[in-house]
Design a protein around this motif. Sequence first.
Motif, mmCIF file in Angstrom:
data_model
loop_
_atom_site.group_PDB
_atom_site.id
_atom_site.type_symbol
_atom_site.label_atom_id
_atom_site.label_comp_id
_atom_site.label_asym_id
_atom_site.label_seq_id
_atom_site.Cartn_x
_atom_site.Cartn_y
_atom_site.Cartn_z
ATOM 1 N N ASP A 107 -5.182 0.686 7.325
ATOM 2 C CA ASP A 107 -4.843 2.007 7.873
ATOM 3 C C ASP A 107 -4.833 3.058 6.770
ATOM 4 O O ASP A 107 -4.653 4.243 7.015
ATOM 5 N N HIS B 276 2.873 -4.843 10.508
ATOM 6 C CA HIS B 276 3.395 -4.345 11.784
ATOM 7 C C HIS B 276 3.120 -5.394 12.839
ATOM 8 O O HIS B 276 1.966 -5.782 13.072
ATOM 9 N N HIS C 212 0.843 -1.200 0.000
ATOM 10 C CA HIS C 212 0.000 0.000 0.000
ATOM 11 C C HIS C 212 0.874 1.244 0.000
ATOM 12 O O HIS C 212 2.091 1.159 0.209
ATOM 13 N N ASP D 52 -0.917 -3.835 6.081
ATOM 14 C CA ASP D 52 -1.367 -3.217 7.330
ATOM 15 C C ASP D 52 -2.830 -3.506 7.622
ATOM 16 O O ASP D 52 -3.523 -2.708 8.257
ATOM 17 N N ASP E 34 6.333 3.999 5.063
ATOM 18 C CA ASP E 34 7.030 3.008 5.898
ATOM 19 C C ASP E 34 7.081 1.643 5.220
ATOM 20 O O ASP E 34 7.727 0.723 5.743
ATOM 21 N N HIS E 35 6.436 1.508 4.067
ATOM 22 C CA HIS E 35 6.470 0.238 3.328
ATOM 23 C C HIS E 35 7.252 0.323 2.030
ATOM 24 O O HIS E 35 7.485 -0.709 1.396
#
Length: 290
Positions: free
Chosen positions: A159, A218, A77, A178, A81-82
């Motif tokens: 998220d 996560h 996505h 996520d 952070d990915h």
Amino acid sequence: MSINLDVYVSPYKPIAASIPFWDSSKQATFPASSASLFTGENEAVLIDALLTTAEASRLCEWIRAKNKELTTIYITHGHGDHFFGLNTILDAFPDAKAVTLSEIVPFCEQQVSAAALAQWNASFPNQFAEHPIVPEAMQGAAIDLEGHEIRPIVVGQSDTAPSSVVHARDIDAVAGGDVAYNGIHCWLAFTDHEKREKWLAALDIIDSLKPKLLVAGHKDPNARDDDPQSILNATRTYIRDFDKAVSESATPQELVDTMMRSHRELGNPYTLWVAADAVKDQLGRRTVSA
Ligand SMILES: [Zn+2]
């Protein structure tokens, strides 16, 4: 020849707290993050690319030790952070292709806008690429790993939306992006009641795949991946509890207190403080029956 799934978990990262009611004597952290590696006899496919240059470098060393040819990196996505770690990974593995579904590409592009990068830089100054590489739209519906299908599935809301998970049917494994969280607070900061309902529906899609392994994007570094039902149910409970607490709380602190009473054992509490602050306009709005 079957395929395998290995999981790399990058630990909690210290960040500067910006939430006024966070106890400033405690170190705020960013959630621990995972990257999943599907491997065949010779080739490998990586799911998600982490965030900082340092953690992506450590991930590269871990991949290198597997002695496989990394062909593809799939991004679940459009959150930095990915995929901000892609620059480091593509430097190390220049023949690999970084891809995502075409509907996710615009959201990755939005993450590298000046405004979005400024936000990421506030938490991770000089810790990731100045110009993060955006994954390309993948060709075809699935990634081939030596005859085994690694298939992205759009699940809608997690998220963020759109979100996807990755299904390797031949080994009943799901890399969950996520959508499912494991042993760690869920990132609910960008949600309202309707989005939380949609997120629950996304969990049902993972459930319908009946995986035996579920890797949350996560997860607490000590959390196990081999009990998907518990992971899914814990994520459902957390989202429902949060939704109820939003409607019944008068202040962000009250929302935090209510959630911590039943979810104190989870990793990365700062996530909850961020969420409570972000949803403050929604507090006490809805009357919950029963
Ligand atoms: Zn994330």
